[in-house]
Design an enzyme around this catalytic site. Structure first.
Site, PDB file in Angstrom:
ATOM      1  N   TYR A 192      67.942 -18.714   7.189  1.00 24.28           N
ATOM      2  CA  TYR A 192      68.280 -17.563   7.065  1.00 24.28           C
ATOM      3  C   TYR A 192      68.684 -16.438   8.323  1.00 24.28           C
ATOM      4  O   TYR A 192      67.565 -15.136   8.068  1.00 24.28           O
ATOM      5  CB  TYR A 192      67.751 -17.014   5.639  1.00 24.28           C
ATOM      6  CG  TYR A 192      68.473 -15.443   4.526  1.00 24.28           C
ATOM      7  CD1 TYR A 192      69.798 -15.394   4.697  1.00 24.28           C
ATOM      8  CD2 TYR A 192      67.532 -15.308   3.156  1.00 24.28           C
ATOM      9  CE1 TYR A 192      70.234 -13.938   4.472  1.00 24.28           C
ATOM     10  CE2 TYR A 192      68.300 -14.441   2.990  1.00 24.28           C
ATOM     11  CZ  TYR A 192      69.487 -13.609   3.037  1.00 24.28           C
ATOM     12  OH  TYR A 192      70.365 -12.516   1.975  1.00 24.28           O
ATOM     13  N   LYS A 243      72.151 -19.491   6.855  1.00 24.00           N
ATOM     14  CA  LYS A 243      72.667 -18.636   5.484  1.00 24.00           C
ATOM     15  C   LYS A 243      72.649 -18.203   6.276  1.00 24.00           C
ATOM     16  O   LYS A 243      72.117 -16.880   6.642  1.00 24.00           O
ATOM     17  CB  LYS A 243      72.199 -18.313   4.334  1.00 24.00           C
ATOM     18  CG  LYS A 243      72.465 -17.582   3.393  1.00 24.00           C
ATOM     19  CD  LYS A 243      72.162 -17.562   2.543  1.00 24.00           C
ATOM     20  CE  LYS A 243      72.587 -16.094   1.079  1.00 24.00           C
ATOM     21  NZ  LYS A 243      72.296 -15.161   1.829  1.00 24.00           N
TER      22      LYS A 243
END
Length: 302
Positions: A136, A164
């Site tokens: 992330y 992400k």
């Protein structure tokens, strides 16, 4: 290809009562609503889930509660961010035992590690994790916008299956997508005309975030794309764009307080189980609540 995550996967809120206690009955109702609205997966205990104010014991309990209710129904991704790799691995073990399919992990927040330190951190997580990992990149929360050179190294780690990419830099996102899409799944497509053009022309995996507060309209953005109905997809994406522009800055900072407070207010306005945020965060003011209500009214949600 080790995971089949795709589409709209909201990072969901964690309901707390007025005294700050975790509200498991409200959580159960929220999960059922999200599932009934056709979400393509759920991220639990992410930034939106207020992991920063949840103890380790509570995070384990949260994974257990969500898994008991939702495992096997849709992909579950556990927010496992922590300051050390050992803590992250411990959370992945708990989440795996509860039926989760993956772990979402940022670099250690606050300390701002260097490039080699970030890679070493994720390597340790990869080697010990009980779950596939989604890296992330979250600059507003970590203070680090990982460059492509680092993401490329992370994508090569054995247990990393997705990224992400939540940078505010469109060029950085497209570089990540085109450079790494054959190695890992890349999430972060915007649900607007630019995102639609990219998805239509080059494909893509999906979007994680925004709490799913618009219900079916958000997963339907992808459902319509997959069915080839791009006008219908554009109409759904336009709704998501309205709330992103009205409630957040271009750098994804909340205009009315924290992201969790805004999304919980949006759920509460719709008579859905949003609940309260936990200190030190504060619920949105009455004036700002009126602004959130007005946005939802313009979309026909209230």
């Amino acid at each position: 290809m080790r995971v089949d995550w795709r589409g709209y996967i909201p990072a969901i809120t964690t309901p707390f009562d007025r005294d700050g206690a975790m509200d498991f009955p409200a959580l159960g109702r929220l999960l059922e609503w999200l599932h009934s609205e056709g979400m393509h997966g759920l991220v639990v205990a992410g930034t939106t889930g207020e992991w920063t104010s949840i103890s380790a014991v509570e995070r384990h309990a949260l994974f257990n509660a969500v898994g008991a209710q939702m495992k096997g129904k849709l992909p579950l991704i556990a927010g496992c961010t922590a300051f050390t790799a050992a803590e992250v691995v411990d959370f992945t073990i708990s989440a795996a035992a509860s039926g989760f399919e993956g772990a979402l992990v940022t670099p250690p927040p606050y300390i701002r590690p260097g490039d080699d330190e970030i890679v070493n951190f994720y390597r340790a997580v990869s080697e010990g994790s009980a779950l596939p990992i989604c890296v992330y990149n979250w600059p507003p929360g970590t203070g680090i916008d990982m460059p492509y050179s680092v993401l490329e190294r992370l994508a090569a780690l054995e247990n990393v299956v997705a990224i992400k990419q939540s940078t505010g830099d469109l060029r950085a996102f497209t570089q990540t997508y085109f450079g790494l899409k054959d190695q890992v799944r890349v999430f972060g497509h915007s649900m607007d005309d630019a995102g639609l053009a990219l998805l239509k022309g080059a494909g893509g995996d999906g979007t994680m975030g925004a709490g799913g507060v618009l219900g079916r309209a958000q997963p339907d953005f992808y459902n319509h794309i997959w069915a080839g109905d791009f006008d219908a997809a554009r109409a759904c994406g336009r709704q998501d764009r309205v709330i992103m522009d009205a409630w957040y800055t271009p750098n994804l900072i909340g205009r009315f307080g924290s992201g969790p407070a805004i999304l919980k207010a949006a759920l509460n306005v719709q008579n859905l189980p949003g609940g309260h945020v936990r200190a030190p965060l504060m619920d949105v003011s009455d004036r700002d609540l009126d602004s959130i209500r007005a946005t939802l009214a313009s979309l026909g949600r209230v």
